[in-house]
Design a protein around this motif. Sequence first.
Motif, mmCIF file in Angstrom:
data_model
loop_
_atom_site.group_PDB
_atom_site.id
_atom_site.type_symbol
_atom_site.label_atom_id
_atom_site.label_comp_id
_atom_site.label_asym_id
_atom_site.label_seq_id
_atom_site.Cartn_x
_atom_site.Cartn_y
_atom_site.Cartn_z
ATOM 1 N N ASP A 76 31.280 -56.058 -63.900
ATOM 2 C CA ASP A 76 32.629 -55.762 -63.350
ATOM 3 C C ASP A 76 32.541 -55.987 -61.978
ATOM 4 O OD1 ASP A 76 35.236 -54.247 -63.758
ATOM 5 O OD2 ASP A 76 34.210 -53.209 -62.042
ATOM 6 N N ALA A 77 33.501 -56.674 -61.481
ATOM 7 C CA ALA A 77 33.542 -56.838 -59.816
ATOM 8 C C ALA A 77 33.203 -55.664 -59.289
ATOM 9 C CB ALA A 77 34.882 -57.449 -59.443
ATOM 10 N N ASN A 78 33.593 -54.588 -59.492
ATOM 11 C CA ASN A 78 33.560 -53.339 -58.673
ATOM 12 C C ASN A 78 32.189 -52.575 -58.809
ATOM 13 O OD1 ASN A 78 35.980 -53.767 -56.966
ATOM 14 N ND2 ASN A 78 37.002 -53.144 -58.660
ATOM 15 N N GLU A 79 32.193 -52.343 -60.185
ATOM 16 C CA GLU A 79 30.863 -51.598 -60.913
ATOM 17 C C GLU A 79 29.639 -52.025 -61.234
ATOM 18 O OE1 GLU A 79 31.373 -48.487 -60.693
ATOM 19 O OE2 GLU A 79 33.615 -48.169 -60.285
ATOM 20 N N GLY A 80 29.854 -53.736 -61.321
ATOM 21 C CA GLY A 80 28.686 -54.203 -61.720
ATOM 22 C C GLY A 80 28.207 -54.266 -63.027
ATOM 23 N N ALA A 81 26.894 -54.386 -63.638
ATOM 24 C CA ALA A 81 26.587 -54.534 -65.017
ATOM 25 C C ALA A 81 26.554 -53.202 -65.544
ATOM 26 C CB ALA A 81 25.455 -55.497 -65.459
ATOM 27 N N PRO A 82 26.709 -53.040 -67.009
ATOM 28 C CA PRO A 82 26.689 -51.653 -67.689
ATOM 29 C C PRO A 82 25.325 -51.449 -67.784
ATOM 30 C CG PRO A 82 27.010 -53.619 -69.169
ATOM 31 C CD PRO A 82 27.527 -54.098 -67.957
ATOM 32 N N VAL A 83 24.687 -50.125 -68.109
ATOM 33 C CA VAL A 83 23.281 -49.995 -68.536
ATOM 34 C C VAL A 83 22.775 -50.693 -69.554
ATOM 35 C CG1 VAL A 83 21.927 -47.963 -69.259
ATOM 36 C CG2 VAL A 83 23.944 -47.216 -67.569
ATOM 37 N N VAL A 84 21.526 -51.210 -69.312
ATOM 38 C CA VAL A 84 20.970 -52.018 -70.409
ATOM 39 C C VAL A 84 19.981 -50.677 -71.128
ATOM 40 C CG1 VAL A 84 19.119 -53.624 -71.074
ATOM 41 C CG2 VAL A 84 21.084 -54.051 -69.449
ATOM 42 N N LEU A 85 20.192 -50.478 -72.360
ATOM 43 C CA LEU A 85 19.738 -49.190 -72.928
ATOM 44 C C LEU A 85 18.143 -49.663 -73.399
ATOM 45 C CD1 LEU A 85 22.294 -48.076 -75.457
ATOM 46 C CD2 LEU A 85 21.739 -46.985 -73.285
ATOM 47 N N GLU A 95 38.848 -47.109 -72.517
ATOM 48 C CA GLU A 95 39.278 -45.932 -71.675
ATOM 49 C C GLU A 95 38.932 -46.333 -70.231
ATOM 50 O OE1 GLU A 95 37.922 -42.209 -72.634
ATOM 51 O OE2 GLU A 95 38.045 -42.452 -74.935
ATOM 52 N N CYS A 96 37.631 -46.762 -69.791
ATOM 53 C CA CYS A 96 37.378 -46.985 -68.499
ATOM 54 C C CYS A 96 37.520 -48.490 -68.170
ATOM 55 C CB CYS A 96 36.251 -46.572 -68.162
ATOM 56 S SG CYS A 96 34.487 -47.522 -69.128
ATOM 57 N N GLY A 97 37.727 -49.381 -69.157
ATOM 58 C CA GLY A 97 37.905 -50.800 -68.887
ATOM 59 C C GLY A 97 36.653 -51.622 -68.216
ATOM 60 N N LEU A 98 35.518 -50.923 -68.530
ATOM 61 C CA LEU A 98 34.158 -51.591 -68.254
ATOM 62 C C LEU A 98 33.332 -52.031 -69.540
ATOM 63 C CD1 LEU A 98 33.197 -48.845 -65.517
ATOM 64 C CD2 LEU A 98 34.067 -51.150 -65.133
ATOM 65 N N PRO A 99 32.685 -52.825 -69.144
ATOM 66 C CA PRO A 99 31.796 -53.515 -70.550
ATOM 67 C C PRO A 99 31.076 -52.343 -70.924
ATOM 68 C CG PRO A 99 31.639 -54.968 -68.556
ATOM 69 C CD PRO A 99 32.131 -53.656 -68.243
ATOM 70 N N MET A 100 30.869 -52.177 -72.233
ATOM 71 C CA MET A 100 29.858 -51.397 -73.163
ATOM 72 C C MET A 100 28.513 -51.786 -72.951
ATOM 73 S SD MET A 100 32.038 -50.183 -76.386
ATOM 74 C CE MET A 100 33.895 -50.200 -76.312
ATOM 75 N N GLU A 123 28.618 -46.333 -71.869
ATOM 76 C CA GLU A 123 27.411 -45.482 -71.201
ATOM 77 C C GLU A 123 27.503 -45.592 -69.644
ATOM 78 O OE1 GLU A 123 23.969 -44.374 -71.915
ATOM 79 O OE2 GLU A 123 24.903 -44.319 -74.095
ATOM 80 N N TRP A 124 28.904 -45.454 -69.233
ATOM 81 C CA TRP A 124 28.963 -45.369 -67.736
ATOM 82 C C TRP A 124 29.205 -43.807 -67.708
ATOM 83 C CZ3 TRP A 124 29.111 -49.388 -64.282
ATOM 84 C CH2 TRP A 124 28.976 -50.536 -64.660
ATOM 85 N N ASP A 125 29.081 -43.603 -66.323
ATOM 86 C CA ASP A 125 29.281 -42.071 -66.024
ATOM 87 C C ASP A 125 30.698 -41.545 -65.885
ATOM 88 O OD1 ASP A 125 26.559 -41.996 -65.322
ATOM 89 O OD2 ASP A 125 26.951 -42.496 -62.899
#
Length: 229
Positions: free
Chosen positions: A105-114, A37-42, A70-72
């Motif tokens: 991600d080049a623009n968003e950075g790393a995903p949340v580490v739970l 959906e958002c194209g970012l790492p889960m 877990e992205w906003d």
Amino acid sequence: MLSHYPQFRAGADSGVVPKLGGLPWGLPTRLWPICKECGLPMSHLAQLPADKQVFPVIPDDEVLFVFKCEWDSICSFWEADGGANSVFAVQRQLLGNAPTAAPEDANEGAPVVLPEFGITGWRADDDGAAAELEEAFYDYGKHNDLPEEIASPHDWDGSWRTKAGGVPYWTPNGAMQIPPGRMLFQIYNWIDLEDGNNEEVANFCSDGTAYVFVDRSQELPVYSMIINR
């Protein structure tokens, strides 16, 4: 029916151990799932190595990995087929010998580490449902007609709502959006730790439960996940 209830502690040992959150051990970076959906790492939600007693359907040489977005952006991580969560098995021989850093991600950075919670053991116990009632737990109407002490035993006590095997302990919304197969493992939004603390696992909409299913009707097992409230 027999279920296995995990005991948790904050943090986990190194290696291919059962745990929630943290970073997956040795997962090839190419296998890290990207949200459709958002194209970012889960974010990594669970690492579950084969265990003949607890997970008899997972082959001895495989490890199950569970991820969710877990992205906003609030992607539809609760849907089995929306592409915002992912469940898959990997052969141990393909795993490396260190935690896998989350891709950025080049623009968003790393995903949340739970938060990481190690599973220190399993308590085998009866979940309160007779084997002949199993089918009712996979049918919304039949489940709704069950006596409350069978459909939702222990008065919704959260310590009974994270488990492996047996029948699903559904949320108050009942047996909805059920994917093919049978429930393998479920995770309640909040878990009890051995030190007495109660911690939130991930974004399950505050009070939801994640259900991991396995469909064994196909040549290779197919895993999926839903989150209900």
